[in-house]
Design an enzyme around this catalytic site. Sequence first.
Site, short mmCIF file in Angstrom:
data_model
loop_
_atom_site.label_atom_id
_atom_site.label_comp_id
_atom_site.label_asym_id
_atom_site.label_seq_id
_atom_site.Cartn_x
_atom_site.Cartn_y
_atom_site.Cartn_z
N CYS A 155 11.25 -5.51 6.50
CA CYS A 155 10.48 -6.81 6.41
C CYS A 155 11.06 -7.94 7.00
CB CYS A 155 9.85 -6.89 5.07
SG CYS A 155 8.74 -5.81 4.68
N VAL A 174 1.03 -1.30 -0.14
CA VAL A 174 -0.01 -0.13 0.00
C VAL A 174 0.96 1.19 0.29
CG1 VAL A 174 -1.60 1.30 1.24
CG2 VAL A 174 -1.85 -1.18 1.30
N GLU A 175 1.05 1.77 -1.30
CA GLU A 175 1.90 3.13 -1.15
C GLU A 175 1.21 4.48 -0.82
OE1 GLU A 175 4.92 1.85 -4.95
OE2 GLU A 175 3.50 3.30 -5.22
N ASN A 176 2.10 5.38 -0.56
CA ASN A 176 1.26 6.67 -0.31
C ASN A 176 2.37 7.49 -0.85
OD1 ASN A 176 0.85 9.01 1.76
ND2 ASN A 176 -0.73 7.60 2.00
N GLU A 213 4.70 -7.54 2.72
CA GLU A 213 5.04 -8.65 3.74
C GLU A 213 4.68 -8.23 5.26
OE1 GLU A 213 6.75 -6.89 1.35
OE2 GLU A 213 8.82 -7.94 1.70
N SER A 246 3.33 10.16 0.67
CA SER A 246 4.42 10.29 1.68
C SER A 246 4.97 9.11 1.95
CB SER A 246 3.74 10.85 3.04
OG SER A 246 4.64 10.91 3.81
N CYS A 294 4.88 -2.12 3.25
CA CYS A 294 5.11 -3.42 2.34
C CYS A 294 4.37 -4.68 2.31
CB CYS A 294 6.47 -3.85 2.73
SG CYS A 294 7.86 -2.86 2.39
#
Length: 138
Positions: free
Chosen positions: A96, A49-51, A61, A53, A59
């Site tokens: 991770c 899940v990117e953002n 995992e 920011s 990540c």
Amino acid sequence: MTAELDALVDTAVSAARDALHRAYAPYSDFPMGAAIVSTAGELRSGVLVENVSLGLAMCAERVAMFTSVNDGIEPAVLALCSKRTGDEFTFPCGACLQVALEIAGPDLIVVAVDDDGATERATLADLLPRGPKIHTPG
């Protein structure tokens, strides 16, 4: 590898490949899906899940590992599915690996899966040979 372990790996690989398609990666265009499986066959998945920011991204995992903690599941296998990095399989990042070491310990089987379904396996101890010798199973 035993047939039982092979079955756990196959389950994790399949779930990680399915999760890949749910990843939110509009900035990197490098979607990732992950899955953990316990020795009892309990399955939990996670996605990248990117953002905008970067520090707020998570990540795949760690999403899977944190979900396993939430649900009281001790992982035996962690699979990560993504494109290859160059010609190499993409294994979990250092953060991770550290989280996995704390949650699952050095014997965790980590499986990198490319988007064609090819795999490569290693133990967490192999990937993080000088990691702290801690493990506090739930």
